[in-house]
Motif scaffolding. Structure first.
Motif, PDB file in Angstrom:
ATOM      1  N   GLY A 191     124.211  42.081  -5.486  1.00  0.00           N
ATOM      2  CA  GLY A 191     122.814  42.573  -4.971  1.00  0.00           C
ATOM      3  C   GLY A 191     121.915  41.567  -5.709  1.00  0.00           C
ATOM      4  O   GLY A 191     120.566  41.232  -5.114  1.00  0.00           O
ATOM      5  N   SER A 275     121.766  53.735   2.600  1.00  0.00           N
ATOM      6  CA  SER A 275     122.218  52.533   2.915  1.00  0.00           C
ATOM      7  C   SER A 275     121.095  51.890   3.720  1.00  0.00           C
ATOM      8  O   SER A 275     120.737  50.656   3.977  1.00  0.00           O
ATOM      9  CB  SER A 275     123.723  52.496   3.440  1.00  0.00           C
ATOM     10  N   GLU A 276     120.676  52.911   4.758  1.00  0.00           N
ATOM     11  CA  GLU A 276     119.624  52.471   5.725  1.00  0.00           C
ATOM     12  C   GLU A 276     118.345  52.168   5.130  1.00  0.00           C
ATOM     13  O   GLU A 276     117.525  51.472   5.335  1.00  0.00           O
ATOM     14  CB  GLU A 276     119.429  53.516   6.599  1.00  0.00           C
ATOM     15  N   THR A 278     118.210  50.708   2.205  1.00  0.00           N
ATOM     16  CA  THR A 278     118.519  49.374   1.493  1.00  0.00           C
ATOM     17  C   THR A 278     118.671  49.527   0.102  1.00  0.00           C
ATOM     18  O   THR A 278     117.866  49.861  -0.681  1.00  0.00           O
ATOM     19  CB  THR A 278     117.463  48.372   1.623  1.00  0.00           C
ATOM     20  N   THR A 368     128.833  48.582   9.636  1.00  0.00           N
ATOM     21  CA  THR A 368     127.376  48.587   9.266  1.00  0.00           C
ATOM     22  C   THR A 368     126.684  49.916   8.923  1.00  0.00           C
ATOM     23  O   THR A 368     125.633  49.922   8.585  1.00  0.00           O
ATOM     24  CB  THR A 368     126.691  47.845  10.230  1.00  0.00           C
ATOM     25  N   SER A 401     130.540  50.296  -0.584  1.00  0.00           N
ATOM     26  CA  SER A 401     129.250  49.926  -0.144  1.00  0.00           C
ATOM     27  C   SER A 401     128.712  49.210  -1.423  1.00  0.00           C
ATOM     28  O   SER A 401     128.675  49.579  -2.590  1.00  0.00           O
ATOM     29  CB  SER A 401     128.254  50.837   0.328  1.00  0.00           C
ATOM     30  N   SER A 403     124.907  46.558  -2.781  1.00  0.00           N
ATOM     31  CA  SER A 403     123.878  45.895  -2.171  1.00  0.00           C
ATOM     32  C   SER A 403     123.719  44.522  -1.779  1.00  0.00           C
ATOM     33  O   SER A 403     124.976  43.608  -1.758  1.00  0.00           O
ATOM     34  CB  SER A 403     122.812  45.678  -3.626  1.00  0.00           C
ATOM     35  N   LEU A 404     122.995  44.204  -0.493  1.00  0.00           N
ATOM     36  CA  LEU A 404     123.069  42.925   0.277  1.00  0.00           C
ATOM     37  C   LEU A 404     121.903  41.875  -0.021  1.00  0.00           C
ATOM     38  O   LEU A 404     122.114  41.099   0.596  1.00  0.00           O
ATOM     39  CB  LEU A 404     123.033  43.340   1.699  1.00  0.00           C
ATOM     40  N   GLN A 405     121.046  42.265  -1.058  1.00  0.00           N
ATOM     41  CA  GLN A 405     119.958  41.473  -1.191  1.00  0.00           C
ATOM     42  C   GLN A 405     120.397  39.945  -1.541  1.00  0.00           C
ATOM     43  O   GLN A 405     120.019  38.946  -1.020  1.00  0.00           O
ATOM     44  CB  GLN A 405     119.022  42.092  -2.344  1.00  0.00           C
ATOM     45  N   GLN A 408     122.503  38.389   1.294  1.00  0.00           N
ATOM     46  CA  GLN A 408     121.687  37.970   2.517  1.00  0.00           C
ATOM     47  C   GLN A 408     120.785  36.896   2.192  1.00  0.00           C
ATOM     48  O   GLN A 408     119.997  36.198   3.374  1.00  0.00           O
ATOM     49  CB  GLN A 408     120.950  39.045   3.303  1.00  0.00           C
ATOM     50  N   ASP A 421     125.991  40.342   7.216  1.00  0.00           N
ATOM     51  CA  ASP A 421     125.476  41.534   7.680  1.00  0.00           C
ATOM     52  C   ASP A 421     126.135  43.019   7.480  1.00  0.00           C
ATOM     53  O   ASP A 421     125.591  44.073   7.618  1.00  0.00           O
ATOM     54  CB  ASP A 421     124.663  41.547   8.973  1.00  0.00           C
ATOM     55  N   ASN A 423     127.463  45.684   5.242  1.00  0.00           N
ATOM     56  CA  ASN A 423     127.399  46.168   3.998  1.00  0.00           C
ATOM     57  C   ASN A 423     128.278  47.481   3.757  1.00  0.00           C
ATOM     58  O   ASN A 423     128.078  47.754   2.610  1.00  0.00           O
ATOM     59  CB  ASN A 423     125.922  46.985   3.964  1.00  0.00           C
TER      60      ASN A 423
END
Length: 510
Positions: A191, A275-276, A278, A368, A401, A403-405, A408, A421, A423
């Protein structure tokens, strides 16, 4: 503009190398690979004098041979006749050159955690054991480190922590950094810093014929692109220069919560909600397992929720308290520095998760969202299989799962990693003591679950598989991307840099 001089190993030449060009040795190498029968003792006699003083050649019967060839998953493991424990990049070069001269297969091993059954295509080859290349040297400015190809997650984290530094790595302390990184490299700090592949600056690579090159954005940039997620296909990494950072948090919270199955829907609903919204970069790991734990229940599997958060317990409370409201039957919580979080979470080198010698059929898919109905069906199938066959009760179903910051923040086209994309990673690891009578049933169960999990995603969703978790029968697009240009580029790179398929043992592109 020229690189430093590169040894054209099989041609016996030293030539200047234009940046971005194909090495001269690859264009002019002799390609006579007629196998010549070599006994282990003959290999010791012929190759031994070419190696450095710190290297050793082991044969069957040596204790070190057993250690070097033991694996996390024994199904489809490579078969080798000798192990060359190298002590330098020059030893890797000499071993690769020798293997080519006598027409033998070769495979590089560090921690032995690659689990795909395609590794079993190595029969009677030479293992290049890089465990001695476990070094970490931090630059004077503290922004980069040179890491040896034998380093592993825990050793690198510990070395960096001495200087208050950290970087992207895998989540399990026992896994080699290179092995994880060549396929992508998910972990607790992604993340903040992205994947392992996003932090490579320069990679020292030994090619199929023993040529050494340095690969980066400036030197062979197309190959650098391919190494970052399809790297198992192109060469042997002896060291790499890596981005490092100040540790983002001096303390980490960890929590492990056991639930009975009646809370499954509530837990996944909350995981979807978080998750939704973020997951923040501080959320190092949000993971749910299906397991058997007889301390909790002797009659049915249970759910285990694990949370790692880069901050104090108070910082983590907004994410943790919602789950605790569901009434866990067992709770373990605490705080630890980042260098100890794997140990606190049960994922360090001494934990059962990292042990060798077990049959582990691993099936995976990227997701996702959590389909709650599907995940209940996966649980019921897990319970059915493990109740009917108690030998399967070491099996674990994992929904992990991150963090994707940071992930991405890197454009998808910048590296060969195709799934930025996604996660969530679902994995079922069907685990049991080696028993060929159970293999077919285990594989059928894994494939049935993978089909079930994928069917629970959107109707237009592709089946995406993290290559480091691949079983071995997945399609190339599922691992390397569905965009036609990706596979075309990777195949072109494979033809150029590994024209004779010397690195075709880990989910090969061709």
């Amino acid at each position: 503009m020229y690189l430093s001089l590169i040894s054209a190993a099989l041609c016996g030449l030293i030539v200047p190398q234009t940046v971005g060009a194909v090495p001269y040795a690859l264009r002019r190498a002799v390609h006579d690979f007629t196998p010549r029968a070599q006994t282990p003792s003959q290999i010791q006699l012929d190759l031994g004098p070419q190696l450095s003083n710190g290297s050793t050649i082991y044969v069957q019967g040596d204790d070190e041979f057993t250690t070097a060839t033991s694996r996390w998953n024994v199904y489809g493991q490579p078969n080798v006749s000798v192990v060359v424990e190298v002590a330098s990049a020059a030893d890797v070069v000499a071993t690769v050159q020798y293997a080519n001269q006598v027409g033998m297969q070769f495979i590089t091993v560090n921690r032995g955690h690659g689990s795909t059954y395609t590794l079993g295509n190595v029969q009677g080859g030479i293992e290049i054991w890089v465990t001695k290349l476990d070094t970490v040297t931090i630059s004077e400015d503290g922004n980069t480190a040179v890491v040896g190809g034998g380093s592993y997650v825990e050793s690198m984290i510990s070395a960096l922590a001495e200087y208050g530094k950290a970087s992207a790595s895998g989540a399990c302390g026992c896994v080699g950094i290179v092995g994880a990184g060549l396929g992508g490299g998910h972990g607790r700090l992604q993340g903040h810093f992205g994947l392992v592949v996003d932090n490579f600056i320069d990679i020292d690579l030994v090619l199929w014929n023993g040529t050494q090159i340095s690969v980066s954005e400036e030197s062979y940039p197309d190959l650098f692109w391919g190494l970052r997620s399809a790297g198992h296909n192109f060469g042997i990494v002896t060291s790499f220069t890596y981005k490092i950072y100040d540790e983002p948090s001096p303390v980490w919270f960890y929590g492990v919560y056991y639930f009975m199955e009646n809370q499954l829907e509530n837990i996944f609903e909350e995981m979807n909600r978080q998750s939704e919204a973020t997951l923040p970069p501080e959320m190092g790991l949000l993971l749910l397992d299906y397991v058997w734990n007889t301390d909790i229940s002797e009659t049915e599997p249970v759910l285990v929720l694990s949370i790692n958060y880069g901050g104090s317990a108070d910082d983590a409370a907004p994410y943790v308290d919602a789950f605790k409201a569901f009434g866990p039957v067992s709770v373990e919580e605490g705080e630890a520095p980042y260098s100890q979080i794997a140990n606190a979470s049960g994922t360090d080198v001494d934990d059962p998760l990292c042990s060798h010698g077990t049959q582990r059929m691993q099936f995976a898919a990227d997701l996702t969202t959590y389909n709650i109905t599907t995940n209940r069906a996966v649980f019921e199938l897990y319970k059915e299989k493990t109740v009917a066959q108690p030998l399967f009760r070491g099996t674990i179903v994992v929904f992990e799962s991150y963090s994707l910051q940071g992930v991405q923040s890197v454009p998808s086209e910048n590296t060969a990693y195709p799934h930025r994309d996604d996660n969530i990673i679902w994995t079922t690891v069907i685990q049991y003591d080696p028993n060929p009578d159970l293999d077919a049933e285990a594989i059928a169960w894994g494939e049935e679950t993978r089909t079930l999990v994928h069917a629970g995603q959107a109707s237009n969703a592709t089946l995406n598989v993290y290559v480091n978790y691949a079983f071995g029968n997945e399609t190339l697009p599922s691992m390397y991307g569905y965009e036609p240009w990706r596979l075309e580029k990777l195949r072109d790179l494979k033809r150029t840099w590994d024209p004779y398929g010397k690195f075709n043992y880990y989910m090969p592109i061709s």
